[in-house]
Design a protein around this motif. Structure first.
Motif, mmCIF file in Angstrom:
data_model
loop_
_atom_site.group_PDB
_atom_site.id
_atom_site.type_symbol
_atom_site.label_atom_id
_atom_site.label_comp_id
_atom_site.label_asym_id
_atom_site.label_seq_id
_atom_site.Cartn_x
_atom_site.Cartn_y
_atom_site.Cartn_z
ATOM 1 N N HIS A 9 0.849 -1.180 -0.079
ATOM 2 C CA HIS A 9 0.128 -0.163 0.176
ATOM 3 C C HIS A 9 0.741 1.151 -0.091
ATOM 4 N N ARG A 10 0.754 2.210 -1.010
ATOM 5 C CA ARG A 10 1.646 3.235 -1.224
ATOM 6 C C ARG A 10 3.096 2.874 -1.144
ATOM 7 N N GLY A 11 3.523 1.629 -1.631
ATOM 8 C CA GLY A 11 4.468 1.086 -1.389
ATOM 9 C C GLY A 11 4.753 0.487 0.039
ATOM 10 N N SER A 12 5.780 0.401 0.735
ATOM 11 C CA SER A 12 6.085 -0.116 2.072
ATOM 12 C C SER A 12 5.736 0.990 2.876
ATOM 13 N N ALA A 13 4.436 1.497 2.911
ATOM 14 C CA ALA A 13 4.072 2.785 3.662
ATOM 15 C C ALA A 13 4.490 2.720 5.024
ATOM 16 N N GLY A 14 4.297 1.434 5.716
ATOM 17 C CA GLY A 14 4.523 1.285 7.267
ATOM 18 C C GLY A 14 5.751 1.563 7.727
ATOM 19 N N MET A 30 9.775 6.450 -4.467
ATOM 20 C CA MET A 30 10.546 5.380 -5.117
ATOM 21 C C MET A 30 11.131 4.371 -4.129
ATOM 22 N N ILE A 31 11.749 4.828 -3.060
ATOM 23 C CA ILE A 31 12.294 3.975 -1.934
ATOM 24 C C ILE A 31 11.414 3.151 -1.513
ATOM 25 N N SER A 32 9.872 3.569 -1.275
ATOM 26 C CA SER A 32 8.934 2.711 -0.750
ATOM 27 C C SER A 32 8.832 1.611 -1.660
ATOM 28 N N PHE A 33 8.586 1.896 -3.086
ATOM 29 C CA PHE A 33 8.599 1.163 -3.903
ATOM 30 C C PHE A 33 9.506 -0.090 -4.043
ATOM 31 N N MET A 34 10.552 0.475 -4.119
ATOM 32 C CA MET A 34 11.943 -0.629 -4.189
ATOM 33 C C MET A 34 12.019 -1.450 -3.056
ATOM 34 N N GLU A 35 11.471 -0.927 -1.571
ATOM 35 C CA GLU A 35 11.592 -1.850 -0.554
ATOM 36 C C GLU A 35 10.569 -2.870 -0.683
ATOM 37 N N ALA A 36 9.322 -2.688 -1.428
ATOM 38 C CA ALA A 36 8.199 -3.531 -1.565
ATOM 39 C C ALA A 36 8.848 -4.359 -2.501
ATOM 40 N N GLY A 73 9.819 -8.938 -1.699
ATOM 41 C CA GLY A 73 9.067 -9.872 -2.428
ATOM 42 C C GLY A 73 7.700 -9.810 -2.613
ATOM 43 N N ALA A 74 6.819 -8.377 -2.572
ATOM 44 C CA ALA A 74 5.621 -8.009 -2.877
ATOM 45 C C ALA A 74 5.128 -8.601 -4.249
ATOM 46 N N ASP A 75 3.824 -9.013 -4.621
ATOM 47 C CA ASP A 75 3.476 -9.074 -5.654
ATOM 48 C C ASP A 75 3.247 -8.081 -6.437
ATOM 49 N N GLY A 76 2.752 -6.971 -5.521
ATOM 50 C CA GLY A 76 2.428 -5.768 -6.334
ATOM 51 C C GLY A 76 2.472 -4.663 -5.554
ATOM 52 N N ILE A 77 2.360 -3.434 -6.133
ATOM 53 C CA ILE A 77 2.392 -2.044 -5.364
ATOM 54 C C ILE A 77 1.215 -1.399 -5.670
ATOM 55 N N LYS A 107 5.057 8.131 -14.720
ATOM 56 C CA LYS A 107 6.225 7.873 -15.832
ATOM 57 C C LYS A 107 7.459 7.017 -15.121
ATOM 58 N N GLU A 108 8.162 7.895 -14.195
ATOM 59 C CA GLU A 108 9.285 7.399 -13.317
ATOM 60 C C GLU A 108 8.816 5.869 -12.936
ATOM 61 N N VAL A 109 7.843 5.729 -12.409
ATOM 62 C CA VAL A 109 7.138 4.433 -11.756
ATOM 63 C C VAL A 109 7.236 3.375 -12.721
ATOM 64 N N LEU A 110 6.762 3.897 -13.691
ATOM 65 C CA LEU A 110 6.705 2.598 -14.998
ATOM 66 C C LEU A 110 7.992 2.222 -15.543
ATOM 67 N N GLU A 111 8.932 3.388 -15.693
ATOM 68 C CA GLU A 111 9.976 2.933 -16.118
ATOM 69 C C GLU A 111 10.797 2.069 -15.394
ATOM 70 N N TRP A 112 10.609 2.304 -13.882
ATOM 71 C CA TRP A 112 11.436 1.582 -13.039
ATOM 72 C C TRP A 112 11.001 0.332 -13.227
ATOM 73 N N MET A 113 9.417 0.035 -13.349
ATOM 74 C CA MET A 113 8.940 -1.348 -13.476
ATOM 75 C C MET A 113 9.213 -2.065 -14.706
ATOM 76 N N GLN A 114 10.109 -1.654 -15.569
ATOM 77 C CA GLN A 114 10.243 -2.332 -16.834
ATOM 78 C C GLN A 114 11.587 -3.474 -16.123
ATOM 79 N N GLY A 115 12.172 -3.125 -15.089
ATOM 80 C CA GLY A 115 13.025 -4.071 -14.642
ATOM 81 C C GLY A 115 12.480 -5.256 -13.807
ATOM 82 N N ASN A 116 11.276 -5.179 -13.532
ATOM 83 C CA ASN A 116 10.630 -6.197 -12.374
ATOM 84 C C ASN A 116 9.519 -6.796 -12.821
ATOM 85 N N SER A 117 8.694 -7.419 -12.577
ATOM 86 C CA SER A 117 7.427 -8.473 -12.827
ATOM 87 C C SER A 117 6.591 -8.029 -11.783
#
Length: 247
Positions: free
Chosen positions: A9-14, A21-27, A31-35, A95-105
């Protein structure tokens, strides 16, 4: 066996500054399935990732997101209550998030924040970006504004949609089908076990928010809930592994 997915949720918001971006990268790291993230439009029409309609709570600025140009928003520190641990961080664009997500699943749940302000063009711009990055099969678009959800489906029937809601909805799987959504994203308070089971049996995925308590996580895993949306993805993953016996 289908395992319950974990959306950060909002990345690793807790544990990290939300919607950064650091919150999404932590997720991704844990090993989260999604953000899950929230999008709004700047004064100059850019799609930015921030939850509140104002910048007051999560940044060192004041005022409405819609009154800022992107370059002005980028100057704000959005480290929120985590500045001591992580230093200065800023508001990302979609756009920045989608760009970063090109490198993961990872999967991506984009919440359109268009209930307080209408943000004309938010749906079109979001969908254009999702298509530009070839993310149609990895994105779920959700909103409390269900007119917006229907509009998104009509613009891009290939992208999954899911209505968000806080209050009890009678037979929500029927409602979801009526607006061509393949899932529902209810507040957990509006999603008793019977509703979750009936929705899944009807082929409608259920991803309740915001699941932070261990007991509630365990209960939803044992129920076979489609996914949970949580501020603590690492905690959720550790509990899930124990329950399912995953190493």
């Amino acid at each position: 066996m289908t395992f319950t997915q974990i959306f950060a949720h909002r990345g690793s918001a807790g544990t990290h500054p939300e919607n950064t971006m650091i919150s999404f990268m932590e997720a991704a790291r844990v090993g989260a399935d999604g953000i899950e993230l929230d999008v709004q439009l700047t004064k100059d029409g850019e799609v930015v990732v921030i939850h509140d309609e104002t910048v007051d709570r999560t940044t060192n600025g004041k005022g409405f997101v819609k009154d800022y140009l992107l370059q002005e928003l980028k100057k704000l520190d959005s480290s929120h209550k985590f500045s001591k641990e992580f230093g200065v961080t800023n508001i990302p664009t979609l756009k920045e998030v989608l760009e970063w997500m090109q490198g993961n699943s990872l999967l991506l749940n984009i919440e359109l924040k268009n209930s307080v302000f209408f943000y004309p063009g938010l749906e079109e711009k979001t969908i254009a970006l999702v298509r530009a990055y070839g993310m149609e099969n990895r994105v779920i678009i959700s909103s409390f504004n269900h007119y917006s959800i229907v509009h998104c489906y009509r613009l891009a029937p290939e992208i999954e949609t899911a209505p968000l809601y806080r209050d009890g909805l009678y037979m929500p799987w029927v409602y979801a089908e009526s607006i061509q959504s393949k899932a529902i994203h209810p507040s957990i308070k509006a999603a008793p076990d019977a509703i979750i089971k009936s929705s899944i049996q009807a082929g409608i995925a259920v991803r309740p928010y915001t699941i932070n308590e261990e007991s509630k996580m365990k209960s939803l895993y044992s129920l076979g809930c489609s996914a949970i949306i949580t501020d603590y993805p690492e905690k959720a993953i550790l509990i899930k592994r124990k329950i399912y016996g995953i190493h």
